[in-house]
Design a protein around this motif. Structure first.
Motif: not given
Length: 500
Positions: A155, A158-163, A487-488, A490
């Motif tokens: 979670e 995920t909150k990093t929003q691909e940054l 950066y992650c 999903p």
């Protein structure tokens, strides 16, 4: 004035000569080593940012067993798997005592699991191994804690929003919460001020103890105790951490009830009640405090650091990520949280985690030992009480045990059939009767956290993989990597073709 200075110099010279004369017989059969200077010993021979590498180089010159002087006191260094195994396993009774590190001794005063010796050590280690083993065997509630924390970590990512972001804080929160579950029976929210303060102090202490200031303190503690400097933050932070732990212990005492203990503190309190009438018992408040201190700090930092190294290596070698993800998709799928029962079916993932631990080399110097009596070892005589450094870095990078010791190479742990291969020199938790007691807990975290993250995300770097530097930034008490961001992205289940 000149006369007084001369008198001081003559007095110091006389003391050094007398010390040398009184100890010349005992030192005559010590292993060879580089010439040392009065007071500062061999400090000029050792790179303060990479002492383990300096010691390995000295081992090439003087042999796998050699003597160095850490300030005014000598120590015997063991280099390579064979020498370390021969001492810590084959002569375990002789080499099984914990050596003194001044910075740690000032904090623990010989109490707790990590720093104690004799009956105190035997009682505390035996108890802790049983208590932690019950929680780390993959069938207890600890596995549920790790899975829950892994989902919380997903979670947060995920909150990093691909940054791009630095994963250090989030990974440290996750491992800290597992150790909270082990010792306190609870977890903290990642925004809890108490948790944030603890993590800040632990991070600061690890940086100080791995720095030249921390190493200088361990060489000349009496002198540095009188001087200002960053080394004093070690003890200020340690006292604050102990104050927090006392509060948690008191809370447990106030709510302690008979029954199945929920955590390490409750188990220890139950043991204190059981041994109230035993005058030789080491189950008391001071050992409870310092044992909790040992477990919480050691478990949080080493596992968190290993995971940070793992993600950095995944960025450097994206093909490793892809192969692990293929194994995850095949054996676990995208919906179920990984568990320890999956590990045996996933040899490539298991081998990758082993190689991350080997390459990261988190505690390169190992914790020092000391000999319990005058000890014959490989033709030398090591006097009782002599400090011994079983150089863990020299084992994990031993060229006689690893095909490409300085490179990240998963094939170190895979056989020709692609199955996990056991290697005797894989000793990230050391070996013998003073090896790390938290091995099973750490293995559970590494497997569940890393597989859960790779199940849900693909990690990418803001720079090209070829530009990523995975060499150590420094390797004092702990091996630190270069700062990095990632950066992650999903991952989504592959679409199945519509049935005709």
């Amino acid at each position: 004035m000149e006369l007084s200075v001369t008198a001081v110099i003559l007095t110091l010279t006389a003391i050094l000569c007398l010390y040398y004369w009184n100890n010349r017989g005992r030192r005559s059969r010590l292993p060879p080593g580089p010439p040392a200077l009065p007071l500062i010993g061999n400090s000029l021979h050792i790179d303060k940012r990479a002492p383990d590498r300096s010691l390995i180089q000295l081992g090439r010159k003087y042999g796998p067993v050699f003597t160095i002087w850490l300030g005014p006191r000598p120590a015997v260094v063991l280099c390579g798997y064979k020498a370390v195994k021969e001492a810590l396993v084959d002569q375990a009774d002789d080499f099984g005592a914990r050596g003194t590190i001044p910075s740690i001794s000032k904090v623990t005063n010989g109490y707790g699991i990590a720093s104690s010796n004799g009956p105190r050590s035997r009682q505390l280690r035996s108890f802790a191994i049983t208590a932690l083993g019950h929680r780390g065997n993959g069938t207890s509630t600890l596995e549920g804690f790790v899975q829950q924390e892994a989902e919380t970590l997903v979670e947060a990512f995920t909150k990093t929003q691909e940054l791009p972001f630095d994963p250090t804080f989030r990974l440290t929160c996750a491992t800290a919460n597992i150790m909270c579950a082990v010792v306190f029976g609870c977890r903290f929210d990642h925004t809890d001020p108490k948790l944030l303060a603890l993590l800040h102090m632990m991070d600061e202490n690890m940086k100080v103890i791995s720095s030249p200031w921390g190493q200088l303190y361990d060489l000349l503690p009496n002198l540095l105790d009188c001087l200002p400097g960053p080394h004093n933050r070690l003890f200020e932070n340690a006292n604050k951490i102990k104050s927090f732990l006392r509060e948690m212990i008191q809370l447990h005492k106030d709510t302690h009830r008979e029954g199945t203990p929920r955590d390490f503190i409750e188990s220890f309190l139950a043991k204190m009640d059981e041994e109230k009438g035993n005058p030789r018992s080491e189950f008391n408040d001071e050992n409870l405090l310092l044992s909790t201190f040992n477990i919480f700090l050691a478990g949080t930092d080493t596992t968190g650091s290993t995971m940070r190294w793992g993600l950095l290596i995944f960025l450097k070698y994206p093909e490793v990520q892809e192969k692990i993800q293929s194994e995850i998709d095949r054996e676990i799928g995208m919906d179920r949280t990984p568990c320890m029962g999956d590990r045996e079916k996933m040899p490539y993932t298991n081998a990758a985690i082993h190689e991350i631990q080997r390459y990261a080399n988190i505690i390169p110097l190992n914790l020092p030992h000391t000999v319990t009596r005058d000890t014959e070892f490989r033709g030398f005589l090591i006097p009782k009480g002599m400090l011994v450094i079983p150089l863990l870095s020299s084992v994990l990078y031993d060229p006689s045990c690893w095909e490409t010791p300085k490179s990240f190479n998963i094939n170190h742990f895979l056989d020709e059939r692609g199955q996990l291969k056991h290697k005797d020199a894989f000793l990230p938790f050391s070996i013998g009767n003073r090896m790390c007691i938290g091995e099973k807990v750490a293995e559970m975290q590494l497997f569940i956290f890393l597989t859960t993250l790779l199940q849900k995300f693909t990690f990418r770097s803001p720079v090209e993989p070829s530009a990523i530097d995975i060499s150590p930034l420094s390797s004092g008490f702990s091996t630190l990597h270069h700062p990095y961001q990632l950066y992650c992205i999903p991952r989504r289940p592959a679409r199945r073709p519509a049935s005709e």
